[in-house]
Write a protein that holds these residues in place. Structure first.
Motif, PDB file in Angstrom:
ATOM      1  N   GLU A  24       8.005 -21.582   2.629  1.00 50.27           N
ATOM      2  CA  GLU A  24       8.806 -22.253   1.609  1.00 50.27           C
ATOM      3  C   GLU A  24      10.286 -21.961   1.825  1.00 50.27           C
ATOM      4  O   GLU A  24      10.702 -20.809   1.981  1.00 50.27           O
ATOM      5  CB  GLU A  24       8.374 -21.768   0.221  1.00 50.27           C
ATOM      6  N   GLY A  25      11.079 -23.020   1.889  1.00 50.50           N
ATOM      7  CA  GLY A  25      12.521 -22.870   2.006  1.00 50.50           C
ATOM      8  C   GLY A  25      13.029 -22.501   3.392  1.00 50.50           C
ATOM      9  O   GLY A  25      14.213 -22.222   3.562  1.00 50.50           O
ATOM     10  N   ARG A  26      12.138 -22.479   4.379  1.00 46.93           N
ATOM     11  CA  ARG A  26      12.530 -22.133   5.752  1.00 46.93           C
ATOM     12  C   ARG A  26      11.843 -23.066   6.717  1.00 46.93           C
ATOM     13  O   ARG A  26      10.756 -23.571   6.442  1.00 46.93           O
ATOM     14  CB  ARG A  26      12.078 -20.700   6.115  1.00 46.93           C
ATOM     15  N   ASP A  27      12.439 -23.286   7.862  1.00 47.89           N
ATOM     16  CA  ASP A  27      11.796 -24.032   8.926  1.00 47.89           C
ATOM     17  C   ASP A  27      11.047 -23.009   9.770  1.00 47.89           C
ATOM     18  O   ASP A  27      11.498 -22.597  10.847  1.00 47.89           O
ATOM     19  CB  ASP A  27      12.825 -24.814   9.743  1.00 47.89           C
ATOM     20  N   ALA A  28       9.916 -22.569   9.235  1.00 45.83           N
ATOM     21  CA  ALA A  28       9.165 -21.463   9.816  1.00 45.83           C
ATOM     22  C   ALA A  28       7.702 -21.588   9.396  1.00 45.83           C
ATOM     23  O   ALA A  28       7.373 -22.328   8.473  1.00 45.83           O
ATOM     24  CB  ALA A  28       9.742 -20.134   9.326  1.00 45.83           C
ATOM     25  N   ILE A  29       6.839 -20.828  10.079  1.00 45.61           N
ATOM     26  CA  ILE A  29       5.443 -20.739   9.688  1.00 45.61           C
ATOM     27  C   ILE A  29       5.136 -19.302   9.315  1.00 45.61           C
ATOM     28  O   ILE A  29       5.769 -18.358   9.795  1.00 45.61           O
ATOM     29  CB  ILE A  29       4.495 -21.248  10.791  1.00 45.61           C
ATOM     30  N   LEU A  30       4.126 -19.133   8.459  1.00 45.32           N
ATOM     31  CA  LEU A  30       3.830 -17.847   7.851  1.00 45.32           C
ATOM     32  C   LEU A  30       2.330 -17.628   7.815  1.00 45.32           C
ATOM     33  O   LEU A  30       1.568 -18.551   7.554  1.00 45.32           O
ATOM     34  CB  LEU A  30       4.383 -17.861   6.423  1.00 45.32           C
ATOM     35  N   ARG A  31       1.929 -16.383   8.065  1.00 46.00           N
ATOM     36  CA  ARG A  31       0.531 -15.986   7.872  1.00 46.00           C
ATOM     37  C   ARG A  31       0.501 -14.586   7.291  1.00 46.00           C
ATOM     38  O   ARG A  31       1.299 -13.717   7.681  1.00 46.00           O
ATOM     39  CB  ARG A  31      -0.240 -16.046   9.193  1.00 46.00           C
ATOM     40  N   ARG A  32      -0.424 -14.387   6.371  1.00 47.40           N
ATOM     41  CA  ARG A  32      -0.605 -13.080   5.726  1.00 47.40           C
ATOM     42  C   ARG A  32      -1.963 -12.512   6.115  1.00 47.40           C
ATOM     43  O   ARG A  32      -2.945 -13.244   6.185  1.00 47.40           O
ATOM     44  CB  ARG A  32      -0.507 -13.233   4.219  1.00 47.40           C
ATOM     45  N   PHE A  33      -1.996 -11.202   6.325  1.00 48.75           N
ATOM     46  CA  PHE A  33      -3.215 -10.504   6.733  1.00 48.75           C
ATOM     47  C   PHE A  33      -3.461  -9.332   5.797  1.00 48.75           C
ATOM     48  O   PHE A  33      -2.516  -8.728   5.290  1.00 48.75           O
ATOM     49  CB  PHE A  33      -3.056  -9.941   8.156  1.00 48.75           C
ATOM     50  N   ARG A  34      -4.742  -8.994   5.617  1.00 49.05           N
ATOM     51  CA  ARG A  34      -5.122  -7.802   4.868  1.00 49.05           C
ATOM     52  C   ARG A  34      -6.105  -7.006   5.722  1.00 49.05           C
ATOM     53  O   ARG A  34      -7.012  -7.590   6.323  1.00 49.05           O
ATOM     54  CB  ARG A  34      -5.775  -8.173   3.550  1.00 49.05           C
ATOM     55  N   PHE A  35      -5.914  -5.700   5.750  1.00 49.60           N
ATOM     56  CA  PHE A  35      -6.734  -4.817   6.570  1.00 49.60           C
ATOM     57  C   PHE A  35      -7.392  -3.761   5.703  1.00 49.60           C
ATOM     58  O   PHE A  35      -7.081  -3.636   4.520  1.00 49.60           O
ATOM     59  CB  PHE A  35      -5.857  -4.153   7.642  1.00 49.60           C
ATOM     60  N   ALA A  36      -8.276  -2.982   6.303  1.00 54.64           N
ATOM     61  CA  ALA A  36      -8.988  -1.941   5.561  1.00 54.64           C
ATOM     62  C   ALA A  36      -8.038  -0.867   5.037  1.00 54.64           C
ATOM     63  O   ALA A  36      -8.237  -0.336   3.941  1.00 54.64           O
ATOM     64  CB  ALA A  36     -10.059  -1.304   6.444  1.00 54.64           C
ATOM     65  N   ASP A  37      -7.009  -0.564   5.813  1.00 49.25           N
ATOM     66  CA  ASP A  37      -6.079   0.501   5.418  1.00 49.25           C
ATOM     67  C   ASP A  37      -4.787   0.380   6.227  1.00 49.25           C
ATOM     68  O   ASP A  37      -4.636  -0.534   7.051  1.00 49.25           O
ATOM     69  CB  ASP A  37      -6.715   1.882   5.607  1.00 49.25           C
ATOM     70  N   PHE A  38      -3.880   1.319   6.006  1.00 51.55           N
ATOM     71  CA  PHE A  38      -2.589   1.305   6.679  1.00 51.55           C
ATOM     72  C   PHE A  38      -2.725   1.433   8.197  1.00 51.55           C
ATOM     73  O   PHE A  38      -2.045   0.745   8.949  1.00 51.55           O
ATOM     74  CB  PHE A  38      -1.705   2.433   6.129  1.00 51.55           C
ATOM     75  N   SER A  39      -3.637   2.299   8.648  1.00 52.01           N
ATOM     76  CA  SER A  39      -3.801   2.498  10.094  1.00 52.01           C
ATOM     77  C   SER A  39      -4.235   1.215  10.789  1.00 52.01           C
ATOM     78  O   SER A  39      -3.749   0.896  11.881  1.00 52.01           O
ATOM     79  CB  SER A  39      -4.822   3.602  10.375  1.00 52.01           C
ATOM     80  N   ALA A  40      -5.144   0.482  10.188  1.00 47.12           N
ATOM     81  CA  ALA A  40      -5.596  -0.782  10.779  1.00 47.12           C
ATOM     82  C   ALA A  40      -4.457  -1.798  10.807  1.00 47.12           C
ATOM     83  O   ALA A  40      -4.278  -2.518  11.798  1.00 47.12           O
ATOM     84  CB  ALA A  40      -6.790  -1.326  10.005  1.00 47.12           C
TER      85      ALA A  40
END
Length: 100
Positions: A24-40
């Motif tokens: 939104e508001g940028r000429d860009a693409i975005l992806r979000r990820f979720r992992f088991a924990d910080f180390s992953a």
């Protein structure tokens, strides 16, 4: 010179990169990820960093505990380019299926 994506290539983005969204508001693409924990999450970021060096393309990203957000745009092109598509595809190839 790196050129921005043309209209036809932009129209194909939902099919080419179904897990990415236009930022939104940028000429860009975005992806979000979720992992088991910080180390992953951190391990994933390390793998993406190696890809970025290989592709000579460095993402804008953030990490909070088990979440990573990656935004791709090509500053030299003034927005989205084929370089972003290639980097996103490379990230998808090593990424887990979990998306926020």
């Amino acid at each position: 010179m790196i050129r921005p994506l043309d209209t036809a290539a932009r129209a194909e983005l939902p099919h080419t990169l179904p897990l990415w969204q236009v930022a939104e508001g940028r000429d860009a693409i975005l992806r979000r990820f979720r992992f088991a924990d910080f180390s992953a999450a951190w391990g994933f970021m390390a793998r993406v960093a190696l890809l970025a060096e290989k592709h000579d393309h460095h993402p804008e990203w953030s990490n909070v505990w088990n979440r990573v957000e990656i935004l791709l745009t090509t500053h030299d092109a003034g927005g989205l380019s084929e370089r972003d598509v290639a980097m996103a595809q490379a990230i998808d190839a090593i990424a887990p299926g979990t998306v926020l």
